[in-house]
Design an enzyme around this catalytic site. Sequence first.
Site, short mmCIF file in Angstrom:
data_model
loop_
_atom_site.label_atom_id
_atom_site.label_comp_id
_atom_site.label_asym_id
_atom_site.label_seq_id
_atom_site.Cartn_x
_atom_site.Cartn_y
_atom_site.Cartn_z
N ASN A 1 -19.13 10.28 -6.32
CA ASN A 1 -18.76 11.52 -6.98
C ASN A 1 -19.69 11.80 -8.17
OD1 ASN A 1 -17.23 13.72 -7.90
ND2 ASN A 1 -15.90 12.38 -9.12
N MET B 1 -13.47 15.15 -3.16
CA MET B 1 -14.55 14.62 -2.32
C MET B 1 -14.77 15.48 -1.07
SD MET B 1 -15.75 12.21 -4.06
CE MET B 1 -16.83 11.26 -3.01
N SER C 1 -12.59 4.52 -0.91
CA SER C 1 -13.36 3.66 -1.81
C SER C 1 -12.81 2.25 -1.82
CB SER C 1 -13.41 4.22 -3.23
OG SER C 1 -12.45 5.19 -3.45
N ASN D 1 -18.80 -0.64 -6.01
CA ASN D 1 -17.60 -0.66 -6.85
C ASN D 1 -17.18 -2.08 -7.21
OD1 ASN D 1 -17.47 2.06 -7.06
ND2 ASN D 1 -15.91 2.32 -5.46
N HIS E 1 -19.22 5.97 2.56
CA HIS E 1 -18.72 6.07 1.19
C HIS E 1 -19.67 6.85 0.31
CE1 HIS E 1 -17.45 3.99 -2.77
NE2 HIS E 1 -16.67 5.01 -2.53
N ASP F 1 -6.99 20.62 5.68
CA ASP F 1 -6.09 20.04 4.67
C ASP F 1 -4.66 20.38 5.06
OD1 ASP F 1 -4.85 19.24 2.08
OD2 ASP F 1 -6.94 19.09 1.44
N GLU G 1 -22.81 4.45 0.95
CA GLU G 1 -22.62 3.14 1.56
C GLU G 1 -22.10 3.36 2.98
OE1 GLU G 1 -21.34 -0.09 -1.82
OE2 GLU G 1 -19.95 1.57 -1.54
N VAL H 1 -5.91 11.57 0.83
CA VAL H 1 -5.37 10.65 -0.19
C VAL H 1 -5.61 9.19 0.17
CG1 VAL H 1 -3.60 12.03 -1.28
CG2 VAL H 1 -3.14 10.98 0.95
P1 NAI Z 1 -8.09 14.41 -3.83
O1 NAI Z 1 -6.72 14.10 -4.23
O2 NAI Z 1 -8.92 15.28 -4.69
O3 NAI Z 1 -8.07 15.08 -2.40
C1 NAI Z 1 -7.31 14.64 -1.32
C2 NAI Z 1 -7.00 15.82 -0.43
O4 NAI Z 1 -6.48 15.34 0.79
C3 NAI Z 1 -5.98 16.78 -1.02
O5 NAI Z 1 -6.49 18.09 -0.97
C4 NAI Z 1 -4.79 16.60 -0.10
O6 NAI Z 1 -4.04 17.80 0.04
C5 NAI Z 1 -5.46 16.22 1.18
N1 NAI Z 1 -4.59 15.57 2.15
C6 NAI Z 1 -3.60 14.69 1.94
N2 NAI Z 1 -3.05 14.33 3.11
C7 NAI Z 1 -3.73 14.99 4.07
C8 NAI Z 1 -3.61 15.03 5.48
N3 NAI Z 1 -2.69 14.33 6.13
N4 NAI Z 1 -4.48 15.80 6.16
C9 NAI Z 1 -5.40 16.51 5.50
N5 NAI Z 1 -5.53 16.52 4.17
C10 NAI Z 1 -4.69 15.76 3.46
O7 NAI Z 1 -8.80 13.02 -3.56
P2 NAI Z 1 -10.34 12.63 -3.64
O8 NAI Z 1 -10.67 12.17 -4.99
O9 NAI Z 1 -11.14 13.71 -3.04
O10 NAI Z 1 -10.39 11.35 -2.70
C11 NAI Z 1 -10.38 11.45 -1.30
C12 NAI Z 1 -10.86 10.16 -0.71
O11 NAI Z 1 -12.17 9.92 -1.16
C13 NAI Z 1 -10.06 8.94 -1.07
O12 NAI Z 1 -10.04 8.09 0.04
C14 NAI Z 1 -10.84 8.32 -2.19
O13 NAI Z 1 -10.66 6.93 -2.28
C15 NAI Z 1 -12.24 8.63 -1.76
N6 NAI Z 1 -13.25 8.65 -2.81
C16 NAI Z 1 -12.99 9.24 -4.02
C17 NAI Z 1 -13.96 9.25 -5.00
C18 NAI Z 1 -13.68 9.89 -6.31
O14 NAI Z 1 -14.48 9.71 -7.22
N7 NAI Z 1 -12.63 10.64 -6.46
C19 NAI Z 1 -15.30 8.63 -4.79
C20 NAI Z 1 -15.47 8.11 -3.47
C21 NAI Z 1 -14.46 8.11 -2.54
#
Ligand code: NAI
Length: 770
Positions: free
Chosen positions: A518, A389, A494, A565, A515, A408, A527, A466
Amino acid sequence: MESTVLREPFETAGLAHRHHDNAIAEEIHEVEQITAEVLKLEDEMEAIRPQHVQEPGPAFRLEVEDNIGILIFDAPTEKVNILSTPVMHELNTRLDELQSRADLQALIFLSGKEGNFIAGAKIEEIENISDPKDGAEKAAMGQAVFSKIDALPFPTIAVIDGACVGGGLELVLACDYRLARDSDKTRLGLPEVRLGIIPGFGGTQRLPRLIGIQRALDFILTGKLVDAQRAYRAGIVDRLIAKEFPPQRLRRLGVEFAREIRKPEARQKIADRRNRVNPQTLLLERNFLGRKVLFDQARRRTLAETKGHYPAPELALEAVEKGFSKKDIAEGLKIEAELLGKAIVTNVSKNLVKIFYLTEAVKKDTGVENYSGPIQEFQKIGVLGAGLMGGGIAQLMAHNDLPARMKDVNLAAVAKGMEAAARVFSESVKKRRLTPKEMQNKMAFISGTADYSGFHHVDLVIEAIVEILDVKKKVFAEIDNLLPSHSVIVSNTSSLPISEMANATKRPDKFAGLHFFNPVHRMPLVEVIRGENTSDVTVASLVAFAKKIGKTPIVVKDSPGFLVNRILGAYMAEAGRLLMEGATVEQIDNALLEFGMPMGPINLFDEVGLDVAAKVSHILENAFGARMAGEGMMDKIVESGRLGKKNGKGFYIYEGKNKKVDPAIYAFIPKTGKFDGSAAAMQDRCVLPMINEAAMCLSEGLVRRPADVDIGMIFGTGFPPFRGGLLRYADARGIDNIVGKLETLAGKYGERFKPAARLMEMKQSGKKFY
Ligand code: NAI
């Protein structure tokens, strides 16, 4: 109100005057005093009352210079030029006058509104047409006017700057030459199919004759809009005017062009270019068999796309096919008008028009009732987390020329986010929407860091790390100390509670959820989640920001799953239960595809990721109980190492671009019963719980109105637009019917189908959502 109150004593006073013979002097005096006072009050009221809307003046103004007529379209009291019926009548009269002007050697069409050419026909005029004959008549009327442009005894030239779409494009297609300024606002196209209709003012006849069938179909069947450069490349525009060219001098330019084309060589040059644009296509199209192949292919592609749910593209195709072979364009126009009549009365068109109004309403909505406060601008953006995201969000910022600083845990992770953003831009380069140089410039808006360097001057932080509450809270507390006091923080979570995260900072008023869905670059919905303490300014500013970056925002209260959702959760849970009852993956997915969903629910599980789906399902079950329960099925599948599309293995197996259901999956699915129903029964089992859940969301005040639900479901999940939206669909089916079905299902399968209190009330009072 005021005028009624004032008129009463005033009229009484008048009456008293008429009978003054019988009245005593004192009474007359008193009445006169009242009258004088009332008159004074009326004067005062007049001064503060908004001026009555004046009779609109003419929309067209003719100027003549060097025997060249310049017809300037500048609709009074309107922000944009729209081809309403009165405007078309006026144009008609103008053209009759122009026709007999022996002094004129050319006519230029120009807009009097800078950066705004013609936005199309008036949509309000089509929404109530219920007889195909009326539709056909309306089209014929417009066609007749534009045919007069075509028939003028001197060359006609359109100088386009700004939107030139729908009827606007059809008008310029009736001209001999088109010049267009390559500005950011210039857009050309025939978006009629998006409203469930077909171009009806000659578009299906003149465009193929100008640029060839194949290219014309690409416009007519998709409704796409293109910029001036693409219109020039497609052969719609004869000459491109540089972006830098001052709009005030377009008139001058038009006049010079009109003088230029007095020379036959100049006219020949333009004709040659038109022939040169796509000689291959023309060869295929000149030949009857070639044309047949072409139309058959287009029909197949259209049906694959619409799955038969949208009649307009098919009707448009018919109009082009039948009309193109006619030597006399008048015959083609007649066919077009009839087919427009057919399209305009369909329910699909009515539904699409309503969705159009919903999106127009979103454009005007501030996100906060009666809001008139300030809007905070966000220029520099911090993105936390460079994952799926985060990378997408950074790309979206860069796409909108907003500097995005991505953070990150280490630089390798940041690099992944950059790569993800670059991949999205590369897609645009491949599709020639962006040049490699432009992509480079866009990517330069994204920078990365493994610490918070640069965060001390961002205006907005979008968090996408995360999905673990404690980790998020820790990060928010950290950045709260670092950020300028004006900065707003949003989480892309989410499922986690916004208000609780907000309390990890000292700025809960400047904290909200934003929000995204993806893939970020493709999904139009956002949202905006309002936490307990989120201020009005923050909400309104985020709503404005979401629109600025091209998204469609809805404001949702902080509650598990938010709106989309949660409603989807009820649908997915039921699809899971169908599986457990023994329905196959294909049966379920096909049933919902047939209903019009963009993909089946089991396929959607794979797309979302089975681990994510399992997690969301637990959160929703904890919050809302058994109706959201996944019955543990997903956990077992995840334990087996299946995560869905992202690791190539879920309910389906993915090999390159192909996927097929994995027969081994059924071993993981606990059997709970026997499903032997039809596709329609599966559709009801999955769709009715969404309506029920939406009714509950409305009762809980999660969103402000039913329109938010429909916007959310259409733009967030692809709920079939031809159905007008989830709640529009419920209204069309009838609340009685919905409640009745839910009650039957509740009797058969249990409490989870029990109709929501709001639905019961609506049934009793005969109310609808809209
Ligand atoms: P992801 O696992 O692809 O990415 C998370 C990233 O955050 C990783 O690169 C990780 O290294 C990094 N990270 C972890 N701790 C960190 C910190 N302390 N400081 C900086 N970076 C850190 O996860 P994704 O899928 O991108 O999800 C991210 C957020 O978006 C979550 O809250 C999720 O619920 C939300 N979301 C996800 C959707 C999806 O379809 N995957 C859709 C809408 C929201």
